[in-house]
Design a protein around this motif. Structure first.
Motif, PDB file in Angstrom:
ATOM      1  N   THR A 168       0.647  -1.173  -0.094  1.00 43.23           N
ATOM      2  CA  THR A 168      -0.399  -0.353   0.261  1.00 43.23           C
ATOM      3  C   THR A 168       0.528   0.763  -0.154  1.00 43.23           C
ATOM      4  O   THR A 168       0.734   1.898  -0.443  1.00 43.23           O
ATOM      5  N   LEU A 169       1.593   1.464   0.758  1.00 40.26           N
ATOM      6  CA  LEU A 169       2.360   2.759   0.687  1.00 40.26           C
ATOM      7  C   LEU A 169       3.337   2.439  -0.489  1.00 40.26           C
ATOM      8  O   LEU A 169       3.737   3.445  -0.696  1.00 40.26           O
ATOM      9  N   VAL A 170       3.774   1.185  -1.010  1.00 31.31           N
ATOM     10  CA  VAL A 170       4.536   2.153  -2.247  1.00 31.31           C
ATOM     11  C   VAL A 170       3.309   2.428  -3.108  1.00 31.31           C
ATOM     12  O   VAL A 170       4.439   3.017  -4.177  1.00 31.31           O
ATOM     13  N   ALA A 171       2.894   1.484  -3.397  1.00 34.48           N
ATOM     14  CA  ALA A 171       2.224   2.149  -4.438  1.00 34.48           C
ATOM     15  C   ALA A 171       1.581   3.700  -4.617  1.00 34.48           C
ATOM     16  O   ALA A 171       1.547   4.430  -5.075  1.00 34.48           O
ATOM     17  N   ALA A 172       1.536   3.867  -2.991  1.00 38.87           N
ATOM     18  CA  ALA A 172       0.845   5.542  -2.895  1.00 38.87           C
ATOM     19  C   ALA A 172       1.954   6.126  -3.650  1.00 38.87           C
ATOM     20  O   ALA A 172       1.527   7.388  -3.738  1.00 38.87           O
ATOM     21  N   MET A 182      14.055  -1.353  -9.761  1.00 40.34           N
ATOM     22  CA  MET A 182      12.880  -1.573  -9.943  1.00 40.34           C
ATOM     23  C   MET A 182      11.194  -1.304  -9.257  1.00 40.34           C
ATOM     24  O   MET A 182      11.256  -2.545  -8.294  1.00 40.34           O
ATOM     25  N   ASP A 183      10.544  -0.432  -9.047  1.00 39.54           N
ATOM     26  CA  ASP A 183       9.573  -0.485  -7.833  1.00 39.54           C
ATOM     27  C   ASP A 183       8.469  -0.932  -8.635  1.00 39.54           C
ATOM     28  O   ASP A 183       7.335  -1.833  -8.209  1.00 39.54           O
ATOM     29  N   ARG A 184       8.639  -1.012  -9.968  1.00 42.07           N
ATOM     30  CA  ARG A 184       7.580  -2.131 -10.911  1.00 42.07           C
ATOM     31  C   ARG A 184       7.631  -2.638 -12.522  1.00 42.07           C
ATOM     32  O   ARG A 184       8.898  -1.324 -12.345  1.00 42.07           O
ATOM     33  N   PRO A 232       5.602  -5.380  -7.202  1.00 45.10           N
ATOM     34  CA  PRO A 232       6.743  -6.347  -6.061  1.00 45.10           C
ATOM     35  C   PRO A 232       6.581  -5.377  -4.555  1.00 45.10           C
ATOM     36  O   PRO A 232       6.483  -4.158  -4.348  1.00 45.10           O
ATOM     37  N   ALA A 233       6.363  -6.252  -3.494  1.00 43.09           N
ATOM     38  CA  ALA A 233       6.405  -6.755  -2.432  1.00 43.09           C
ATOM     39  C   ALA A 233       8.107  -4.830  -1.777  1.00 43.09           C
ATOM     40  O   ALA A 233       7.690  -4.385  -0.783  1.00 43.09           O
ATOM     41  N   ALA A 234       8.426  -5.314  -2.978  1.00 40.84           N
ATOM     42  CA  ALA A 234      10.130  -4.937  -2.895  1.00 40.84           C
ATOM     43  C   ALA A 234      10.389  -4.553  -3.676  1.00 40.84           C
ATOM     44  O   ALA A 234       9.954  -5.066  -5.217  1.00 40.84           O
ATOM     45  N   PRO A 235      11.450  -3.664  -4.164  1.00 40.59           N
ATOM     46  CA  PRO A 235      11.912  -2.905  -4.908  1.00 40.59           C
ATOM     47  C   PRO A 235      13.354  -4.735  -5.998  1.00 40.59           C
ATOM     48  O   PRO A 235      13.463  -5.172  -5.079  1.00 40.59           O
ATOM     49  N   THR A 288      19.294 -10.159 -10.626  1.00 40.09           N
ATOM     50  CA  THR A 288      18.012 -11.248  -9.310  1.00 40.09           C
ATOM     51  C   THR A 288      16.837 -11.816 -10.471  1.00 40.09           C
ATOM     52  O   THR A 288      16.643 -11.556 -11.160  1.00 40.09           O
ATOM     53  N   PRO A 289      16.983 -13.230 -10.245  1.00 38.90           N
ATOM     54  CA  PRO A 289      15.618 -13.582  -9.839  1.00 38.90           C
ATOM     55  C   PRO A 289      14.362 -12.934 -10.570  1.00 38.90           C
ATOM     56  O   PRO A 289      14.111 -11.747  -9.238  1.00 38.90           O
ATOM     57  N   LEU A 290      13.497 -12.879 -11.393  1.00 41.08           N
ATOM     58  CA  LEU A 290      12.149 -12.425 -11.083  1.00 41.08           C
ATOM     59  C   LEU A 290      11.126 -13.615 -11.329  1.00 41.08           C
ATOM     60  O   LEU A 290      11.710 -14.351 -12.972  1.00 41.08           O
TER      61      LEU A 290
END
Length: 484
Positions: A26-30, A87-89, A122-125, A130-132
């Motif tokens: 929620t915080l990241v999306a905001a 990347m945040d998204r 995602p929940a974290a950047p 790293t794998p995705l």
């Protein structure tokens, strides 16, 4: 039954973790701007493809009810590597169904739609290198406008070229990001499912059968094929034991047999020109559907059944079209364009071999077809653009890719090059092109460089005029040829 202390602690930890994850999301999306469609900047399809990751593999499951008008329940798992920093998204191309849930690296992720993109937070950047791992549960609708599902009289097939794969499954829908593919299809027992690649298992599940197929070579999303229907599978062997597998309507098996039998010789003919067939198997999917096109889906080329069984077309013509789609297995499927502007490499070569094979089977001579294409070339350039610089779509319109310019107009570029460097050097160029770029991507620049290397003379200036010029250059060796 009451929880034990350890189990109770486990459930409390899960509940807390879930609450924390939801709060973080929620915080990241905001904090982020509104979701927007992304793209890799392809001039012809600007919003296709996505930056920030490289897909290694797709694992895609469909559940088919037996009704080809209803959406299929589906699950797409993507194994990728992050190539962007922090990347945040990120975006996937997807516009063909409802999204039920998304998980990233095992954790729930927020998702939103923006244009024809699925934007995932995602929940974290995500950190570079790293794998995705993305897991999307969704539907896949055969009724999506301009979608990749093709409804046949008894089921479904795929026709994703050029920009329709993302209307079937979430993906990085651009030919520059080839990946391995596995398909699982659950369907009623009376239905036969065949996909590209090799069978990798078949199991019963109640009244259904689960079919699994796996590609042994990387593939562009537009080349995926899954056939679902009441089909017969006809098996034989091609050159050097190559497995041949054709998929035909049960009632048309006998009528199609003479055409299927020609495949072995056609593969041998192509191998003499372009080298060994590049994949694990090959076959024809004769679909009971009106399409107006044939399609080089990887290892299982799609044809209208009526084209092959109709007496309205001469034999040489049908055989030449079969070779056109077969040639794409080398030119377009094994060696795939880096950008859509490099499409001339696919269609020019496939048309060249179509002309050559047709001429050997009673059709017009290659020179005659090249001269007629040359005569039309300036008109086509003005309307559609030159072979390697096709005009992009107008605002709100659809890019016209598959026109006479990209077929005949591209084939005469190859004819001109052959006239300039000679038949022997041209033949070496064909084989070396495939050997050097097999299972990869290549561009017009790569082809120009190799043409110079093989011929011993820089061909860049010559080919640039043919590929990018507003007017068609003079044809080497044919000063009397004129455009209209």
């Amino acid at each position: 039954m009451p929880l034990t202390r350890s189990r109770a602690g486990f459930h409390r930890r899960c509940a807390v973790a879930g609450t924390v994850t939801a709060a973080v999301l929620t915080l990241v999306a905001a904090a982020l701007p509104a979701p927007e469609p992304a793209g890799i900047g392809d001039r012809l399809f600007p919003q296709l493809g996505n930056p920030g990751y490289d897909v290694r593999a797709y694992d895609i499951a469909f559940r088919y009810s037996g009704d080809n008008s209803k959406p299929l329940s589906a699950r797409t798992k993507i194994d990728a590597t992050v190539t962007g920093d922090g990347m945040d998204r990120f975006n996937l191309d997807f516009a063909g169904g409802e999204v039920r849930s998304v998980r990233v690296n095992g954790l729930p992720a927020r998702h939103a739609r923006a244009g024809e993109d699925l934007v995932i937070t995602p929940a974290a950047p995500l950190r570079r290198g790293t794998p995705l791992r993305v897991d999307v549960r969704h539907t896949s609708s055969p009724s999506t406008p301009n979608g990749g599902w093709l409804r046949t009289t008894d089921g479904l097939a795929m026709a994703n070229q050029a920009d329709a794969a993302h209307r079937v499954f979430p993906s990085n829908d651009h030919p520059s990001d080839k990946a391995m593919f596995t398909f699982h299809v659950t369907a009623p027992r009376a239905v036969t499912v065949v996909a590209g690649g090799l069978p990798a298992g078949r199991t019963r599940a109640g009244d259904n059968t689960v079919w699994t197929y796996r590609h042994m070579h990387p593939m562009a999303t537009e080349l995926a094929q899954v056939s679902i229907g009441r089909s017969a599978v006809v098996r034989s062997q091609g050159p050097h034991g190559l497995p041949l597998r054709h998929v035909v309507p049960v009632a048309q098996r006998k009528a199609l047999a003479p055409w299927l039998d020609r495949t072995k010789e056609q593969i041998a003919w192509m191998e003499r020109h372009a080298g060994r067939y590049p994949f694990e198997n090959y076959g024809i999917l004769a679909a009971d559907a009106q399409t107006g096109f044939e399609l080089e889906t990887q290892t299982l080329s799609l044809f209208e059944r009526e084209l092959l069984t109709s007496r309205s077309y001469p034999s040489w013509y049908k055989q030449s079209l079969m070779v056109h789609e077969l040639a794409h297995q080398w030119f377009g499927n094994s060696v795939t364009p880096r950008r859509w502007g490099d499409l001339w490499l696919n269609e020019g070569h496939a048309t060249w071999y179509e002309w050559s094979y047709g001429a050997e089977r009673g059709g017009p001579a290659v020179e005659r077809r090249a001269r007629e294409a040359y005569r039309q070339s300036d008109t086509l350039r003005k309307r559609f653009g030159p072979p390697a610089a096709l005009k992009p779509s107008k605002e709100g319109g659809k890019t016209e890719l598959f026109t006479s310019m990209v077929y005949d107009g591209s084939a005469i570029v190859l004819y001109a090059l052959r006239e300039r460097i000679g038949a022997e050097a041209f033949a070496r160029l064909q084989r070396e092109w495939i050997a050097r770029h097999r299972d990869g991507n290549a561009s017009a620049s790569d082809f120009m460089a190799l043409a110079g290397e093989v011929s011993g003379q820089d061909q860049t200036a010559f080919l640039k005029k043919w590929l990018y010029g507003e007017r068609t250059p003079p044809m080497p060796g044919h000063p009397d040829w004129r455009t209209r």
